[in-house]
Structures are given as structure tokens and as C-alpha cells.
Design a protein around this motif. Sequence first.
Motif, PDB file in Angstrom:
ATOM      1  N   PHE A  70       0.852  -1.181   0.000  1.00  0.00           N
ATOM      2  CA  PHE A  70       0.000   0.000   0.000  1.00  0.00           C
ATOM      3  C   PHE A  70       0.895   1.240   0.000  1.00  0.00           C
ATOM      4  O   PHE A  70       2.020   1.213   0.504  1.00  0.00           O
ATOM      5  CB  PHE A  70      -0.907   0.039   1.242  1.00  0.00           C
ATOM      6  N   ALA A  71       0.363   2.323  -0.554  1.00  0.00           N
ATOM      7  CA  ALA A  71       1.138   3.569  -0.563  1.00  0.00           C
ATOM      8  C   ALA A  71       0.190   4.766  -0.553  1.00  0.00           C
ATOM      9  O   ALA A  71      -0.961   4.677  -0.992  1.00  0.00           O
ATOM     10  CB  ALA A  71       2.044   3.631  -1.790  1.00  0.00           C
ATOM     11  N   LEU A  72       0.706   5.865  -0.043  1.00  0.00           N
ATOM     12  CA  LEU A  72      -0.055   7.108  -0.003  1.00  0.00           C
ATOM     13  C   LEU A  72       0.713   8.192  -0.756  1.00  0.00           C
ATOM     14  O   LEU A  72       1.910   8.390  -0.526  1.00  0.00           O
ATOM     15  CB  LEU A  72      -0.263   7.557   1.453  1.00  0.00           C
ATOM     16  N   ILE A  73       0.018   8.882  -1.645  1.00  0.00           N
ATOM     17  CA  ILE A  73       0.614  10.009  -2.373  1.00  0.00           C
ATOM     18  C   ILE A  73      -0.138  11.279  -1.984  1.00  0.00           C
ATOM     19  O   ILE A  73      -1.364  11.349  -2.123  1.00  0.00           O
ATOM     20  CB  ILE A  73       0.519   9.814  -3.913  1.00  0.00           C
ATOM     21  N   LEU A  74       0.580  12.266  -1.506  1.00  0.00           N
ATOM     22  CA  LEU A  74       0.000  13.584  -1.274  1.00  0.00           C
ATOM     23  C   LEU A  74       0.402  14.488  -2.432  1.00  0.00           C
ATOM     24  O   LEU A  74       1.561  14.491  -2.857  1.00  0.00           O
ATOM     25  CB  LEU A  74       0.493  14.179   0.048  1.00  0.00           C
ATOM     26  N   ILE A  75      -0.558  15.264  -2.916  1.00  0.00           N
ATOM     27  CA  ILE A  75      -0.346  16.090  -4.115  1.00  0.00           C
ATOM     28  C   ILE A  75      -0.733  17.534  -3.818  1.00  0.00           C
ATOM     29  O   ILE A  75      -1.797  17.799  -3.248  1.00  0.00           O
ATOM     30  CB  ILE A  75      -1.192  15.572  -5.299  1.00  0.00           C
ATOM     31  N   ASN A  76       0.132  18.444  -4.196  1.00  0.00           N
ATOM     32  CA  ASN A  76      -0.139  19.869  -4.040  1.00  0.00           C
ATOM     33  C   ASN A  76      -0.100  20.547  -5.404  1.00  0.00           C
ATOM     34  O   ASN A  76       0.807  20.313  -6.199  1.00  0.00           O
ATOM     35  CB  ASN A  76       0.886  20.510  -3.109  1.00  0.00           C
ATOM     36  N   LEU A  77      -1.101  21.393  -5.686  1.00  0.00           N
ATOM     37  CA  LEU A  77      -1.116  22.168  -6.933  1.00  0.00           C
ATOM     38  C   LEU A  77      -0.237  23.395  -6.749  1.00  0.00           C
ATOM     39  O   LEU A  77      -0.535  24.263  -5.915  1.00  0.00           O
ATOM     40  CB  LEU A  77      -2.545  22.600  -7.280  1.00  0.00           C
ATOM     41  N   ASP A  78       0.838  23.461  -7.492  1.00  0.00           N
ATOM     42  CA  ASP A  78       1.770  24.588  -7.368  1.00  0.00           C
ATOM     43  C   ASP A  78       1.117  25.878  -7.843  1.00  0.00           C
ATOM     44  O   ASP A  78       0.461  25.906  -8.882  1.00  0.00           O
ATOM     45  CB  ASP A  78       3.041  24.324  -8.190  1.00  0.00           C
ATOM     46  N   ARG A  79       1.284  26.927  -7.074  1.00  0.00           N
ATOM     47  CA  ARG A  79       0.821  28.278  -7.442  1.00  0.00           C
ATOM     48  C   ARG A  79      -0.670  28.347  -7.764  1.00  0.00           C
ATOM     49  O   ARG A  79      -1.111  29.141  -8.601  1.00  0.00           O
ATOM     50  CB  ARG A  79       1.652  28.830  -8.623  1.00  0.00           C
ATOM     51  N   PHE A  80      -1.473  27.510  -7.099  1.00  0.00           N
ATOM     52  CA  PHE A  80      -2.924  27.543  -7.321  1.00  0.00           C
ATOM     53  C   PHE A  80      -3.512  28.888  -6.879  1.00  0.00           C
ATOM     54  O   PHE A  80      -4.473  29.388  -7.482  1.00  0.00           O
ATOM     55  CB  PHE A  80      -3.594  26.398  -6.554  1.00  0.00           C
ATOM     56  N   LYS A  81      -2.925  29.480  -5.842  1.00  0.00           N
ATOM     57  CA  LYS A  81      -3.414  30.778  -5.349  1.00  0.00           C
ATOM     58  C   LYS A  81      -3.361  31.836  -6.459  1.00  0.00           C
ATOM     59  O   LYS A  81      -4.256  32.677  -6.570  1.00  0.00           O
ATOM     60  CB  LYS A  81      -2.588  31.237  -4.150  1.00  0.00           C
ATOM     61  N   ASN A  82      -2.316  31.788  -7.275  1.00  0.00           N
ATOM     62  CA  ASN A  82      -2.196  32.745  -8.378  1.00  0.00           C
ATOM     63  C   ASN A  82      -3.351  32.598  -9.373  1.00  0.00           C
ATOM     64  O   ASN A  82      -3.865  33.596  -9.902  1.00  0.00           O
ATOM     65  CB  ASN A  82      -0.862  32.563  -9.112  1.00  0.00           C
ATOM     66  N   ILE A  83      -3.741  31.348  -9.622  1.00  0.00           N
ATOM     67  CA  ILE A  83      -4.855  31.108 -10.544  1.00  0.00           C
ATOM     68  C   ILE A  83      -6.143  31.674  -9.957  1.00  0.00           C
ATOM     69  O   ILE A  83      -6.928  32.337 -10.636  1.00  0.00           O
ATOM     70  CB  ILE A  83      -5.000  29.597 -10.833  1.00  0.00           C
ATOM     71  N   ASN A  84      -6.361  31.415  -8.662  1.00  0.00           N
ATOM     72  CA  ASN A  84      -7.550  31.947  -7.982  1.00  0.00           C
ATOM     73  C   ASN A  84      -7.580  33.472  -8.023  1.00  0.00           C
ATOM     74  O   ASN A  84      -8.596  34.096  -8.295  1.00  0.00           O
ATOM     75  CB  ASN A  84      -7.560  31.482  -6.524  1.00  0.00           C
ATOM     76  N   ASP A  85      -6.426  34.071  -7.730  1.00  0.00           N
ATOM     77  CA  ASP A  85      -6.354  35.535  -7.666  1.00  0.00           C
ATOM     78  C   ASP A  85      -6.532  36.187  -9.033  1.00  0.00           C
ATOM     79  O   ASP A  85      -7.193  37.217  -9.161  1.00  0.00           O
ATOM     80  CB  ASP A  85      -5.012  35.972  -7.057  1.00  0.00           C
ATOM     81  N   ASN A  86      -5.940  35.564 -10.058  1.00  0.00           N
ATOM     82  CA  ASN A  86      -5.942  36.181 -11.386  1.00  0.00           C
ATOM     83  C   ASN A  86      -7.184  35.853 -12.217  1.00  0.00           C
ATOM     84  O   ASN A  86      -7.611  36.666 -13.043  1.00  0.00           O
ATOM     85  CB  ASN A  86      -4.693  35.764 -12.166  1.00  0.00           C
ATOM     86  N   MET A  87      -7.738  34.669 -12.014  1.00  0.00           N
ATOM     87  CA  MET A  87      -8.859  34.240 -12.864  1.00  0.00           C
ATOM     88  C   MET A  87     -10.181  34.129 -12.113  1.00  0.00           C
ATOM     89  O   MET A  87     -11.225  33.911 -12.729  1.00  0.00           O
ATOM     90  CB  MET A  87      -8.523  32.897 -13.527  1.00  0.00           C
TER      91      MET A  87
END
Length: 411
Positions: free
Chosen positions: A16-33
Motif C-alpha cells: 500500500f502507498a499514499l501520495i499527497l499532491i499539491n497544486l503549485d501556485r494555485f493561489k495565483n490562478i484563484n487571484d488572477n482568474m
Amino acid sequence: LEQATEKKKQKPQKIFALILINLDRFKNINDNMGHKVGDELLRRVAKRLEACVYSNDLVSRIGGDEFAILLDDLPTNAEAKSVIERVNQEFSRSFFIDDNDIYVSLSMGLAFINDLKLKSTEILRNADLALRSARKNDDGYKIFNGRMLKDYKTKANLEADLQVALNENQLFLVYQPMFDLIRRRVAGFEALIRWNHPTQGLISPADFIPIAEESGLIIEIDYWVLKNAAKQLKSWNLRFNKTKNMFVSINLSARNVVLETSASDISACIRKQGIDPENIKLEVTEGVLMNNMRVASSVLSELRSEGFRIQLDDFGTGYSSLSYIQKLPIDSLKIDQSFIRRMDGGKQDEAIVKAILALGAGLNLEVVAEGVETPYQLERLTEMNCDYAQGYLIARPLVTEEVEKRFFIKK
């Protein structure tokens, strides 16, 4: 995750394995779009992640821009890496939302569930440590290893010790002179923090300042330095006439530069020690300003109005450009020592230093050369009309008693 650990206990041969994933610079997308586009992007990210795994695997969103994948009953460890490769391949394509092509890069941390004694919280921690390492090193993904946990525990212990150090006088200041190249005299000192740990001895600021920044202790440390540096300057002013017009330069952290109450709080701290803010230089780095230009500029403008002088530290290593320097509320530039070291290499290596000095002169900013170590460097900087020099050639950082013996007490 707890079900997976129970399955692992019942059938230890399963992987079994666990992968944690983070969206890089997602805040910029929220702020700009806008949040509408951001929310739609999150939905599509989830669908794309689900397309990368098998039906018995679990994809879940666990935070604002964080996802988790629980890999169930893998045939081999290598299959976990294959999942990561499929995810990377899928995310090499853009998302088309509201007539916009949006490219998203990911950071991923992978932790295998091997130790039957591990709790679900510890597995999450391990995957998170791998994710932090991936984000820090910009590697795309990292697999958890024992070294990461050892470093984490070392940092945690050091953070706890640092809080104690603040309360038990383990911290102290050293002072490195800043030499006025025009008047040929010491004009002031940079106050630098040091930590004398009771069991580990001297710990480098390079080791404990990043921990203080992550934990938030850096704000308390900033004020400790401000208070004690101003207190020392006041003590010198009362005992030595030659220090009356001297300044002390103090590094200000990113946390304080973006706090809207910083200007009044810092001013109150300095004035309480009987020192006028005009005798204090506050040093900030280019990166600190660029991370939040609007708030940082506002705070620095308020500090200048209180009387403080603002110095841009490590200049030339980050985002240097005439267009933004003109707008910054600063009084001086400190040339990064990497450029000063290369001056011995010849005229070509002096070109950057000359350019910065010309920039300073054109914008009416004083310029400090940091890291001066050879007579040639000092001679050339003098010829090029640099204002101040700082470095081992003049003096290493000195404890208070050594400063007084060397610069204030008549022999």
C-alpha cells in the motif's frame, strides 16, 4: 487510510502507498482568474487524477489545493512510481476553462505503508514530509525516507530549544563594522544574531533562522534583536562620544515586513530604548519585497516616515530592475557579496558592481559593498565611489567587548 493499515496487518505481503499532491501556485490562478475558474479547475484535477489510478484506489481532496491518492494492493513498489509518471503525463496537458488554457504543475510526496506499527497520522506525516521535500527542491516528487524523518525531528527539537533560548539568554549579538569609504572611518555596525546552545555550542543562523521563519518565532526574534541592538547603541552613546552619529543596521524578516502594525510597533520598540529611529537602518531582501510588494511597500514607507532608513540587502541576486527600484521606499542598496568576491577576477567581473554603483548614484541611493576581503577590492570600491564597505578585511563580526576595545577605547 486506517482500513489500509488494517489490511496490511492481516496480509503483510500486500503493498500500500499514499501520495499527497499539491497544486503549485494555485493561489495565483484563484487571484488572477477568479474563484469560479479555480473551483472548476479543482473538479477537473480530481477527475484527471482518478483517470490515473485503478478502481480499488482512492482519490480524495484533503485541503484547498491538496489531494491524496491511496494506492491499494500494488503488485510492486515500482507501480507506485508508475502512477506518479501517469499523473505527470496527464498534467502535461492544459485545462481549457472559460477560453483559457491553464497549465498546472504538481508537487507530490509518496510514502509506502511498510511499518505495521505506524499509525495513520504517522503515514500522513511521512507523505507530507516527502511532499515538503519535493516542493522545496522543485523536484516534482519525492519518496519518503528515514533521513526526512530524522531531519524533521531535529528541526522540531531545535524549534523547541529556540523558544527556550529566547527566554534564557542563550542568544547574543555580534557587530560587524560598516566602513565609510569617503570619510575613512567606521560609520556604524550591522547587528547579527548568534545562538550559544547549552549542549550543541554555537549554532549558525543559517540553521536556526529558517526554522524560526517557518514556526513564526522569527517575529519574536526580530524584536529581540531590535531591542537589544538599540539598547547597546544607547549604552555606547552614553559612554563614548564617537558613537553619537553612528547607526546600527538590523535585518528585518519577511513576516514583519508584511505586518501592517510593524511600523508603529518597531518605532515604539526602538524609542523605548532611548534611540532615535534615524540611527537605525532596517535591511530587507529583494525576495521579501517581491513576495508581497503592495503591503511591504506600504509598511516600509511608514517606517521611513518614522525616521528609519531602509536598505535593500543582497542586491543583484533576485529581481533587480530599474522599474521597480524607482518605486521602492528605500535609502540604500547593499551589493551581494558574491559580486564583490569576483572583483579580483578583472575588469569584466567589476562590470556588475559598477552598474549597481551607477544605479545607486542615479537614484540618489547610498551603496554598501558586502563581503570585502582583499585590499584590491577595497581600493577599487573606493575608486568607484562606493559609499560603504563591510567585510572580513575591515573586521569580522565582533562581540561587544571587542568592538569597544578596537574602535572606541583610546589606546
